[in-house]
Design a protein around this motif. Structure first.
Motif, PDB file in Angstrom:
ATOM      1  N   VAL A  89      -3.800   9.663  -0.644  1.00 51.43           N
ATOM      2  CA  VAL A  89      -3.109   8.965   0.432  1.00 51.43           C
ATOM      3  C   VAL A  89      -1.766   9.628   0.741  1.00 51.43           C
ATOM      4  O   VAL A  89      -1.431   9.882   1.898  1.00 51.43           O
ATOM      5  CB  VAL A  89      -2.894   7.483   0.050  1.00 51.43           C
ATOM      6  CG1 VAL A  89      -2.270   6.736   1.195  1.00 51.43           C
ATOM      7  CG2 VAL A  89      -4.204   6.850  -0.354  1.00 51.43           C
ATOM      8  N   PRO A 119       0.826  -1.199   0.000  1.00 53.74           N
ATOM      9  CA  PRO A 119       0.000   0.000   0.000  1.00 53.74           C
ATOM     10  C   PRO A 119       0.864   1.255   0.000  1.00 53.74           C
ATOM     11  O   PRO A 119       1.934   1.274   0.634  1.00 53.74           O
ATOM     12  CB  PRO A 119      -0.813  -0.101   1.285  1.00 53.74           C
ATOM     13  CG  PRO A 119      -0.386  -1.329   1.979  1.00 53.74           C
ATOM     14  CD  PRO A 119       0.648  -2.025   1.187  1.00 53.74           C
ATOM     15  N   VAL A 120       0.404   2.287  -0.708  1.00 57.53           N
ATOM     16  CA  VAL A 120       1.173   3.521  -0.857  1.00 57.53           C
ATOM     17  C   VAL A 120       1.630   4.078   0.481  1.00 57.53           C
ATOM     18  O   VAL A 120       2.778   4.468   0.646  1.00 57.53           O
ATOM     19  CB  VAL A 120       0.303   4.596  -1.549  1.00 57.53           C
ATOM     20  CG1 VAL A 120       1.127   5.818  -1.844  1.00 57.53           C
ATOM     21  CG2 VAL A 120      -0.314   4.051  -2.805  1.00 57.53           C
ATOM     22  N   PHE A 121       0.731   4.060   1.479  1.00 56.11           N
ATOM     23  CA  PHE A 121       1.099   4.741   2.725  1.00 56.11           C
ATOM     24  C   PHE A 121       2.150   3.963   3.515  1.00 56.11           C
ATOM     25  O   PHE A 121       3.005   4.569   4.168  1.00 56.11           O
ATOM     26  CB  PHE A 121      -0.139   5.019   3.586  1.00 56.11           C
ATOM     27  CG  PHE A 121      -0.895   3.794   4.007  1.00 56.11           C
ATOM     28  CD1 PHE A 121      -0.611   3.152   5.180  1.00 56.11           C
ATOM     29  CD2 PHE A 121      -1.913   3.292   3.204  1.00 56.11           C
ATOM     30  CE1 PHE A 121      -1.318   2.033   5.566  1.00 56.11           C
ATOM     31  CE2 PHE A 121      -2.623   2.172   3.585  1.00 56.11           C
ATOM     32  CZ  PHE A 121      -2.322   1.533   4.769  1.00 56.11           C
ATOM     33  N   VAL A 122       2.150   2.625   3.398  1.00 57.55           N
ATOM     34  CA  VAL A 122       3.175   1.838   4.087  1.00 57.55           C
ATOM     35  C   VAL A 122       4.543   2.170   3.485  1.00 57.55           C
ATOM     36  O   VAL A 122       5.527   2.403   4.196  1.00 57.55           O
ATOM     37  CB  VAL A 122       2.890   0.327   3.973  1.00 57.55           C
ATOM     38  CG1 VAL A 122       4.049  -0.481   4.523  1.00 57.55           C
ATOM     39  CG2 VAL A 122       1.607  -0.029   4.706  1.00 57.55           C
ATOM     40  N   PHE A 134       3.736   7.212  15.022  1.00 57.81           N
ATOM     41  CA  PHE A 134       4.700   6.582  14.122  1.00 57.81           C
ATOM     42  C   PHE A 134       6.143   6.863  14.526  1.00 57.81           C
ATOM     43  O   PHE A 134       6.998   5.969  14.496  1.00 57.81           O
ATOM     44  CB  PHE A 134       4.473   7.015  12.680  1.00 57.81           C
ATOM     45  CG  PHE A 134       5.484   6.450  11.738  1.00 57.81           C
ATOM     46  CD1 PHE A 134       5.462   5.095  11.428  1.00 57.81           C
ATOM     47  CD2 PHE A 134       6.501   7.222  11.220  1.00 57.81           C
ATOM     48  CE1 PHE A 134       6.412   4.545  10.596  1.00 57.81           C
ATOM     49  CE2 PHE A 134       7.465   6.674  10.390  1.00 57.81           C
ATOM     50  CZ  PHE A 134       7.407   5.336  10.084  1.00 57.81           C
ATOM     51  N   LEU A 185      -5.952  -4.004  -0.700  1.00 56.79           N
ATOM     52  CA  LEU A 185      -5.208  -2.740  -0.632  1.00 56.79           C
ATOM     53  C   LEU A 185      -6.162  -1.573  -0.396  1.00 56.79           C
ATOM     54  O   LEU A 185      -5.907  -0.703   0.441  1.00 56.79           O
ATOM     55  CB  LEU A 185      -4.425  -2.505  -1.928  1.00 56.79           C
ATOM     56  CG  LEU A 185      -3.157  -3.316  -2.133  1.00 56.79           C
ATOM     57  CD1 LEU A 185      -2.499  -2.932  -3.442  1.00 56.79           C
ATOM     58  CD2 LEU A 185      -2.183  -3.082  -0.989  1.00 56.79           C
ATOM     59  N   TYR A 211       5.726   5.439   4.801  1.00 54.60           N
ATOM     60  CA  TYR A 211       6.288   5.367   6.156  1.00 54.60           C
ATOM     61  C   TYR A 211       7.650   4.686   6.177  1.00 54.60           C
ATOM     62  O   TYR A 211       8.522   5.063   6.959  1.00 54.60           O
ATOM     63  CB  TYR A 211       5.308   4.679   7.106  1.00 54.60           C
ATOM     64  CG  TYR A 211       4.226   5.629   7.556  1.00 54.60           C
ATOM     65  CD1 TYR A 211       4.548   6.730   8.345  1.00 54.60           C
ATOM     66  CD2 TYR A 211       2.912   5.459   7.167  1.00 54.60           C
ATOM     67  CE1 TYR A 211       3.582   7.630   8.746  1.00 54.60           C
ATOM     68  CE2 TYR A 211       1.925   6.353   7.566  1.00 54.60           C
ATOM     69  CZ  TYR A 211       2.268   7.437   8.357  1.00 54.60           C
ATOM     70  OH  TYR A 211       1.318   8.327   8.739  1.00 54.60           O
TER      71      TYR A 211
END
Lengths: 314, 298
Positions: free
Chosen positions: A257, A143-146, B258, B228, A149
């Protein structure tokens, strides 16, 4: 030729029409009272009545539609419920970061993916080819957001090369600050795009490399780089450009995102803020805006085929 | 031909005594593909974890405020979140949600798309209407459409699934329609028509079987992209209700922390990436063996 261009432009009208009707009906056909849904759980009866009035929901549906489509055709995307500003004004305010992020992503992705895909096709079965193929499957699985991060963790928090979040305008804060802040979002958003383009480049260059004119070019002693660039890549351009156009849909979803991860005040953030505030006219306006952009880009790509490949005649 | 009105010559040839052996060899052919084998194995492991895992872990909802935001240790393999909940237990439980969403979305999207695609491909009068609607639907960015649908109808597991299904339908319709349009010109369909076979029979016996292989391939891709999308919606705070520990929701709750507790995002993220990767590898493998025509193009 002119006839084709006109026909192609006309063909986008029904598609845009369907998008408009769909977006219009989405609110009206939603289960329950849309005004109450938009007003939220803690709204008073007056709030609901005010929103119903503001969105014109108390009129018959055909009247609502006629008014809505009339306004739309004049470029009026509606008015935000909470800020009372026209949606077009809100879009204009937030356009710059999103547009620049999209442009930098497309540029970066094409610059990386096209050579990668071409070399992979040229040396099919090699280690690099396998890496490209693995990357193109993996790119569609994270996924883009992972990804965002992971990049923040390594490049911003660990190595401290780049800032963690935020956006700087190249016009107000200088180009260098802009580039430092846009680098991570660009890399994040590019991955899926690179996977898509590299895969298509590899496939179409591989197909072209089997053509007779490639053998001819090689036989007459043409240097291999020129064979790849002028003979192979050029003839493989149409599917590559087409897949870039299809990828714009991925890009638009990814922008929402990515802007959220990196705290960029663009259109993606506008969507999310609108969802949280239940400001439905903004959501509606942005869906229309993004869909029209998508249709327009794909129209331009269709029309560019004759420039890319002179064999295509209409 | 002297066949009666109810006999269907094309069906006769398809009913020859080969099928069982043919199916067996097809299954072994599919499994011989490395992608299908390894991807499938990885996927089976994930399914086993999803089904059996929660029986062996601690309660994914149990709060333990004293041990909040603890890094991974022997006691909490994946650390704890901001309420002291066991991230490992939550990730294991989340596998159920993700796999269920992937499966549900694929099944619904394929069923709806199959019916609409068959209609578009066979009923000339409806073809243009259905396809223009699909073109329009395809022009709307999927995630935005899902966000809008969910924000209008309220976030429940069912609305999230429907919201992910709708943007996936047009591609299925296009695929099915294109298969129908090619197959309807085949001699065996003409033969069936000439023999007086009725339309439902033609659609079911002669057209439908041809759509199965490409639809299986499409279904794997759809379930991967649905997982996803679910995680993205959850992450954006527009997905499944937050009390359900889906991978997207776990990661969404980890956002604020985070910089001090990156594991809350990384572990569900890795689990999700491996699951989707497994599904995509199976999809590529199936495409290569079941549908060599498309395989050559990619």
């Amino acid at each position: 030729m002119l006839r084709y261009v006109l026909m192609r432009i006309l063909a986008t009208v029904p598609v845009m029409g369907v998008v408009a009707v769909f977006v219009f009906l989405m609110l009206r056909l939603a289960p329950g009272d849309p005004a109450a849904v938009i007003a939220g759980d803690y709204a008073t009866a007056e709030d609901v009545a005010r929103i119903r009035e503001q969105l014109g929901l108390n009129q018959p549906i055909p009247v609502q539609f006629a008014k809505w489509i009339g306004a739309l055709l004049q470029g009026d995307l509606g008015t935000s419920i909470f800020t009372n500003l026209p949606v077009t004004t809100l879009i204009a305010q937030r356009l710059e970061p999103t547009l620049l992020l999209a442009l930098s992503t497309i540029t970066f992705a094409v610059v990386v993916a096209v050579p990668l895909g071409t070399i992979a096709a040229w040396r099919a079965g090699s280690l690099l080819d396998r890496f490209v193929m693995l990357f193109s499957v993996a790119g569609f699985s994270v996924p883009v957001f992972v990804l965002g991060y992971i990049l923040i963790y390594v490049l911003a928090m660990g190595l401290q090369w780049l800032p963690v979040q935020g956006y700087k305008s190249p016009f107000e804060d200088g180009v260098l600050a802009f580039l430092r802040h846009i680098a991570l979002p660009t890399m994040t958003l590019s991955v899926i795009f690179i996977a898509l383009i590299a895969r298509m480049t590899r496939a179409s260059v591989m197909e072209v490399l089997e053509e007779d004119y490639i053998r001819t070019a090689r036989a007459k002693g043409q240097n291999e780089l020129r064979v790849l660039l002028r003979h192979a890549l050029r003839n493989a351009a149409v599917p590559i450009v087409t897949v870039i156009g299809i990828g714009i849909a991925l890009l638009i979803g990814g922008v929402v995102v990515t802007e959220s991860v990196y705290n960029i005040p663009g259109l993606g953030r506008l969507v999310l803020d609108a969802v949280l505030a239940r400001d439905y006219p903004i959501i509606q306006g942005l869906i229309l805006f993004f869909s029209f952009v998508y249709i327009l880009i794909n129209l331009l790509i269709d029309l560019s085929y004759t420039l890319l490949d002179p064999r295509i005649r209409y | 031909m002297a066949t009666g009105r109810d006999t269907d010559p094309a069906a006769l040839s398809a009913d020859a005594k080969l099928p069982t052996r043919q199916e067996a060899s097809l299954a072994s052919l599919v499994l011989a593909n490395r992608g299908v084998f390894w991807g499938g194995a990885l996927l089976l492991v994930m399914v086993a974890i999803a089904v059996l895992g929660p029986l062996f872990t601690s309660d994914p909802m149990a709060l333990n405020p004293i041990k909040r935001l603890k890094p991974p240790t022997g006691e909490f393999l994946f650390g704890t979140d901001f309420l002291g909940r066991d991230v490992f237990a939550r990730v294991i439980y989340g596998a159920r949600i993700s796999l269920a969403v992937g499966l549900a979305v694929a099944l619904i999207a394929i069923s709806v798309g199959l019916v609409m695609g068959m209609i578009a491909g066979y009923v000339r009068a409806l073809d243009a209407v259905i396809m223009r609607v699909m073109d329009g639907l395809m022009a709307i960015p999927g995630i935005l459409l899902a966000i809008a649908l969910i924000s209008l109808s309220g976030a429940t597991l069912a609305t999230v699934i429907v919201a992910i299904v709708i943007p996936e339908i047009p591609r299925v319709v296009r695929l099915v329609r294109s298969v129908v349009l090619t197959v309807r010109e085949e001699p065996y369909v003409e033969a069936a028509i000439a023999a007086g076979t009725r339309l439902p029979q033609i659609l079911l016996r002669h057209i439908l079987p041809n759509t199965i292989a490409p639809l299986i391939v499409q279904a794997t891709y759809i379930s991967g992209s649905a997982m996803l999308t679910e995680s993205i919606l959850g992450f954006l705070g527009a997905g499944i209700p937050p009390e359900i520990p889906s991978w997207g929701n776990i990661m969404s709750e980890g956002r604020t922390y985070f910089q001090i507790s990156p594991w809350i995002i990384f572990f569900p993220g890795i689990a999700l990436a491996f699951t989707v990767l497994a599904v995509n590898i199976v999809g590529d493998g199936l495409r290569d063996t079941l549908d060599p025509r498309i395989a050559r193009k990619m």
